[in-house]
Design a protein around this motif. Structure first.
Motif, PDB file in Angstrom:
ATOM      1  N   ASP A  68      12.784  10.898 -12.487  1.00 56.12           N
ATOM      2  CA  ASP A  68      12.773  11.065 -11.031  1.00 56.12           C
ATOM      3  C   ASP A  68      11.465  11.687 -10.558  1.00 56.12           C
ATOM      4  N   ILE A  69      10.995  12.686 -11.289  1.00 57.74           N
ATOM      5  CA  ILE A  69       9.738  13.353 -10.936  1.00 57.74           C
ATOM      6  C   ILE A  69       8.569  12.385 -11.119  1.00 57.74           C
ATOM      7  N   LEU A  70       8.559  11.650 -12.243  1.00 62.63           N
ATOM      8  CA  LEU A  70       7.510  10.669 -12.488  1.00 62.63           C
ATOM      9  C   LEU A  70       7.493   9.607 -11.392  1.00 62.63           C
ATOM     10  N   TYR A  71       8.662   9.107 -11.028  1.00 63.83           N
ATOM     11  CA  TYR A  71       8.765   8.076  -9.985  1.00 63.83           C
ATOM     12  C   TYR A  71       8.200   8.596  -8.658  1.00 63.83           C
ATOM     13  N   THR A  72       8.539   9.824  -8.314  1.00 68.85           N
ATOM     14  CA  THR A  72       8.030  10.431  -7.079  1.00 68.85           C
ATOM     15  C   THR A  72       6.511  10.581  -7.141  1.00 68.85           C
ATOM     16  N   LEU A  73       5.993  11.023  -8.274  1.00 68.12           N
ATOM     17  CA  LEU A  73       4.537  11.171  -8.424  1.00 68.12           C
ATOM     18  C   LEU A  73       3.826   9.825  -8.326  1.00 68.12           C
ATOM     19  N   VAL A  74       4.410   8.784  -8.905  1.00 65.14           N
ATOM     20  CA  VAL A  74       3.804   7.455  -8.842  1.00 65.14           C
ATOM     21  C   VAL A  74       3.766   6.966  -7.396  1.00 65.14           C
ATOM     22  N   ILE A  75       4.821   7.216  -6.643  1.00 65.26           N
ATOM     23  CA  ILE A  75       4.834   6.841  -5.226  1.00 65.26           C
ATOM     24  C   ILE A  75       3.721   7.574  -4.478  1.00 65.26           C
ATOM     25  N   LEU A  76       3.607   8.875  -4.713  1.00 66.13           N
ATOM     26  CA  LEU A  76       2.583   9.667  -4.027  1.00 66.13           C
ATOM     27  C   LEU A  76       1.172   9.234  -4.410  1.00 66.13           C
ATOM     28  N   VAL A  77       0.957   8.945  -5.677  1.00 68.19           N
ATOM     29  CA  VAL A  77      -0.366   8.481  -6.126  1.00 68.19           C
ATOM     30  C   VAL A  77      -0.680   7.133  -5.490  1.00 68.19           C
ATOM     31  N   ASN A  78       0.302   6.243  -5.463  1.00 68.95           N
ATOM     32  CA  ASN A  78       0.089   4.933  -4.849  1.00 68.95           C
ATOM     33  C   ASN A  78      -0.258   5.068  -3.374  1.00 68.95           C
ATOM     34  N   LEU A  79       0.459   5.942  -2.671  1.00 70.65           N
ATOM     35  CA  LEU A  79       0.151   6.166  -1.253  1.00 70.65           C
ATOM     36  C   LEU A  79      -1.246   6.758  -1.070  1.00 70.65           C
ATOM     37  N   ALA A  80      -1.590   7.724  -1.901  1.00 74.59           N
ATOM     38  CA  ALA A  80      -2.911   8.354  -1.797  1.00 74.59           C
ATOM     39  C   ALA A  80      -4.023   7.336  -2.048  1.00 74.59           C
ATOM     40  N   VAL A  81      -3.839   6.488  -3.040  1.00 73.54           N
ATOM     41  CA  VAL A  81      -4.846   5.467  -3.352  1.00 73.54           C
ATOM     42  C   VAL A  81      -4.954   4.469  -2.204  1.00 73.54           C
ATOM     43  N   THR A  82      -3.818   4.069  -1.667  1.00 73.09           N
ATOM     44  CA  THR A  82      -3.823   3.119  -0.548  1.00 73.09           C
ATOM     45  C   THR A  82      -4.550   3.702   0.658  1.00 73.09           C
ATOM     46  N   ILE A  83      -4.291   4.954   0.946  1.00 72.68           N
ATOM     47  CA  ILE A  83      -4.972   5.617   2.070  1.00 72.68           C
ATOM     48  C   ILE A  83      -6.462   5.779   1.774  1.00 72.68           C
ATOM     49  N   ALA A  84      -6.798   6.218   0.567  1.00 70.31           N
ATOM     50  CA  ALA A  84      -8.203   6.429   0.211  1.00 70.31           C
ATOM     51  C   ALA A  84      -8.989   5.125   0.292  1.00 70.31           C
ATOM     52  N   TYR A  85      -8.371   4.035  -0.067  1.00 71.68           N
ATOM     53  CA  TYR A  85      -9.069   2.750  -0.072  1.00 71.68           C
ATOM     54  C   TYR A  85      -9.419   2.272   1.338  1.00 71.68           C
ATOM     55  N   THR A  86      -8.794   2.845   2.345  1.00 71.11           N
ATOM     56  CA  THR A  86      -9.117   2.449   3.719  1.00 71.11           C
ATOM     57  C   THR A  86     -10.415   3.079   4.216  1.00 71.11           C
ATOM     58  N   PHE A  87     -10.919   4.074   3.507  1.00 73.29           N
ATOM     59  CA  PHE A  87     -12.172   4.717   3.885  1.00 73.29           C
ATOM     60  C   PHE A  87     -13.330   4.029   3.161  1.00 73.29           C
ATOM     61  N   ASP A  88     -14.321   3.618   3.919  1.00 73.72           N
ATOM     62  CA  ASP A  88     -15.451   2.873   3.349  1.00 73.72           C
ATOM     63  C   ASP A  88     -16.163   3.657   2.254  1.00 73.72           C
ATOM     64  N   GLU A  89     -16.348   4.964   2.477  1.00 74.73           N
ATOM     65  CA  GLU A  89     -17.055   5.780   1.489  1.00 74.73           C
ATOM     66  C   GLU A  89     -16.275   5.863   0.174  1.00 74.73           C
TER      67      GLU A  89
END
Length: 116
Positions: A32-53
């Motif tokens: 459950d903890i791993l699944y939650t962390l994977v969701i958060l990492v995926n969201l963070a990567v998706t958000i970070a990828y929207t920034f050109d820099e």
């Protein structure tokens, strides 16, 4: 005849691990903890990828991390389909799989990796 029983017990154990765990089941809580962390990492990567820099500096790394997290979601979905019969034991297995696919959780799980 021992093989089907052991495969069935493995399937039941996988079901208990991937479902929301209890405090006394360390492996299930860890999942459950791993699944939650994977969701958060995926969201963070998706958000970070929207920034050109961020895309310019770490674009390949972000895409690789996204691929790993999406693969995790796909494996999780396959495991949930494999264990669906334990959520609807009165149904034939194919109906329990269909019930999962067309449930809210099933649709969310499919949308977590199919667009990728």
């Amino acid at each position: 005849m021992a093989a089907p029983r052991s495969a069935d017990s493995l399937r039941r154990r996988v079901c208990s691990i991937i479902d929301i765990g209890t405090a006394d089941d360390f492996i299930s809580r860890g999942y459950d903890i791993l699944y939650t962390l994977v969701i958060l990492v995926n969201l963070a990567v998706t958000i970070a990828y929207t920034f050109d820099e961020a895309e310019a500096r770490c674009g390949r790394l972000l895409l690789d991390i996204e691929a790993v997290t999406v693969a995790f979601f796909a494996v999780d979905c396959v495991l949930r389909l494999w264990t669906a019969k334990y959520h609807h034991p009165s149904m034939p297995e194919w109906k329990s799989v269909c019930a999962y696919i067309f449930s809210f959780s099933g649709i969310v799980d499919l949308l977590s990796f199919l667009p990728y």
